[in-house]
Design a protein around this motif. Structure first.
Motif, PDB file in Angstrom:
ATOM      1  N   GLU A 101       0.984  -1.233   0.106  1.00 59.29           N
ATOM      2  CA  GLU A 101      -0.044   0.097   0.078  1.00 59.29           C
ATOM      3  C   GLU A 101       0.922   1.208   0.043  1.00 59.29           C
ATOM      4  O   GLU A 101       2.064   1.362   0.432  1.00 59.29           O
ATOM      5  CB  GLU A 101      -0.843   0.004   1.273  1.00 59.29           C
ATOM      6  CG  GLU A 101      -1.914  -0.996   1.261  1.00 59.29           C
ATOM      7  CD  GLU A 101      -2.236  -1.374   2.575  1.00 59.29           C
ATOM      8  OE1 GLU A 101      -2.129  -0.849   3.446  1.00 59.29           O
ATOM      9  OE2 GLU A 101      -3.056  -2.468   2.711  1.00 59.29           O
ATOM     10  N   TYR A 102       0.328   2.373  -0.524  1.00 53.18           N
ATOM     11  CA  TYR A 102       1.086   3.439  -0.727  1.00 53.18           C
ATOM     12  C   TYR A 102       1.490   3.961   0.600  1.00 53.18           C
ATOM     13  O   TYR A 102       2.610   4.680   0.839  1.00 53.18           O
ATOM     14  CB  TYR A 102       0.042   4.679  -1.419  1.00 53.18           C
ATOM     15  CG  TYR A 102      -0.820   5.299  -0.745  1.00 53.18           C
ATOM     16  CD1 TYR A 102      -0.377   6.390   0.051  1.00 53.18           C
ATOM     17  CD2 TYR A 102      -1.965   4.575  -0.709  1.00 53.18           C
ATOM     18  CE1 TYR A 102      -1.558   7.171   0.633  1.00 53.18           C
ATOM     19  CE2 TYR A 102      -3.104   5.306  -0.174  1.00 53.18           C
ATOM     20  CZ  TYR A 102      -2.984   6.584   0.543  1.00 53.18           C
ATOM     21  OH  TYR A 102      -3.732   7.221   1.300  1.00 53.18           O
ATOM     22  N   GLU A 103       0.799   3.863   1.633  1.00 55.29           N
ATOM     23  CA  GLU A 103       1.072   4.230   3.052  1.00 55.29           C
ATOM     24  C   GLU A 103       2.237   3.488   3.543  1.00 55.29           C
ATOM     25  O   GLU A 103       3.370   4.327   4.281  1.00 55.29           O
ATOM     26  CB  GLU A 103      -0.095   3.890   4.166  1.00 55.29           C
ATOM     27  CG  GLU A 103      -1.295   5.008   3.863  1.00 55.29           C
ATOM     28  CD  GLU A 103      -2.170   4.355   3.222  1.00 55.29           C
ATOM     29  OE1 GLU A 103      -1.799   2.866   2.624  1.00 55.29           O
ATOM     30  OE2 GLU A 103      -3.260   4.479   3.037  1.00 55.29           O
ATOM     31  N   PHE A 104       2.552   2.489   3.282  1.00 58.19           N
ATOM     32  CA  PHE A 104       3.635   1.750   3.760  1.00 58.19           C
ATOM     33  C   PHE A 104       4.845   2.147   2.900  1.00 58.19           C
ATOM     34  O   PHE A 104       5.869   2.020   3.486  1.00 58.19           O
ATOM     35  CB  PHE A 104       3.517   0.084   3.423  1.00 58.19           C
ATOM     36  CG  PHE A 104       4.559  -0.652   4.086  1.00 58.19           C
ATOM     37  CD1 PHE A 104       4.661  -0.884   5.410  1.00 58.19           C
ATOM     38  CD2 PHE A 104       5.179  -1.758   3.335  1.00 58.19           C
ATOM     39  CE1 PHE A 104       5.580  -1.640   5.943  1.00 58.19           C
ATOM     40  CE2 PHE A 104       6.149  -2.346   3.834  1.00 58.19           C
ATOM     41  CZ  PHE A 104       6.390  -2.416   5.241  1.00 58.19           C
TER      42      PHE A 104
ATOM     43  N   LEU B 295       5.419   5.015   1.562  1.00 57.70           N
ATOM     44  CA  LEU B 295       5.715   6.326   2.326  1.00 57.70           C
ATOM     45  C   LEU B 295       6.350   6.426   3.646  1.00 57.70           C
ATOM     46  O   LEU B 295       7.328   6.899   3.707  1.00 57.70           O
ATOM     47  CB  LEU B 295       4.601   7.129   2.318  1.00 57.70           C
ATOM     48  CG  LEU B 295       3.806   7.557   0.943  1.00 57.70           C
ATOM     49  CD1 LEU B 295       2.706   8.428   1.313  1.00 57.70           C
ATOM     50  CD2 LEU B 295       4.959   8.522   0.296  1.00 57.70           C
ATOM     51  N   SER B 296       6.030   5.435   4.258  1.00 57.13           N
ATOM     52  CA  SER B 296       6.649   5.408   5.688  1.00 57.13           C
ATOM     53  C   SER B 296       8.257   4.601   5.548  1.00 57.13           C
ATOM     54  O   SER B 296       9.002   5.082   5.980  1.00 57.13           O
ATOM     55  CB  SER B 296       5.819   4.498   6.727  1.00 57.13           C
ATOM     56  OG  SER B 296       5.915   3.172   6.354  1.00 57.13           O
TER      57      SER B 296
ATOM     58  N   SER C 212       9.770   4.995   2.838  1.00 54.17           N
ATOM     59  CA  SER C 212      10.770   6.007   2.146  1.00 54.17           C
ATOM     60  C   SER C 212      11.162   7.009   3.130  1.00 54.17           C
ATOM     61  O   SER C 212      12.252   7.591   3.139  1.00 54.17           O
ATOM     62  CB  SER C 212      10.085   6.679   1.354  1.00 54.17           C
ATOM     63  OG  SER C 212       9.485   5.765   0.108  1.00 54.17           O
TER      64      SER C 212
END
Length: 146
Positions: A111-114, A116-117, A119
């Protein structure tokens, strides 16, 4: 009279020696696994029967071997200098995060949240590594002697 510091140093030396041998065996096993996977992929491609060993497994194995190499360097450095260099630990952690990002991207179950975290974690680890190199203890000691 028995000194506790001598006992501690001896135990630490034996423990690090055992861990170094375990890491060396893991490195050898990892390399053998990579070569076996590559041979199976090439033989399967030549025969026309594609084996279910995909390229992502080889990539993960290579990244795992790099992580083991960094851990090996960290333990060797601790054994020689009796201190842990921050750069070796951050390098290993950066490789672990990169491996997880690659695993998630290849599996297409991330998922994009994962991302981003992870990153953000990579940015922080990169900054720590740059600061650890810029302000290393050897350079600060040489600057204070001048």
């Amino acid at each position: 009279m028995i000194k506790h510091d001598d006992i501690f140093d001896t135990v630490i030396r034996y423990v690090t020696t055992v861990i170094l041998y375990i890491l060396l065996l893991a490195l050898i096993a990892g390399l053998l696994k990579i070569f076996a996977s590559l041979v199976l992929m090439i033989m399967g491609a030549l025969d026309g029967n594609f084996v279910q060993i995909n390229f992502t497994n080889v990539v993960f194995s290579v990244l795992t071997v790099f992580i083991l190499i960094d851990l090996f360097k960290a333990f060797m450095d601790y054994r020689e200098h009796e201190r842990i260099r921050l750069t070796y630990i951050t390098d290993a952690t950066i490789l672990i995060v990169m491996r997880e990002v690659a695993a998630g991207i290849y599996a297409q179950k991330i998922e994009y949240e994962f991302i981003l975290s992870l990153s953000a974690l990579l940015v922080v680890l990169g900054a720590i590594r740059v600061l650890a190199i810029k302000y290393s203890p050897k350079e600060t000691e040489s600057l204070s002697l001048k």
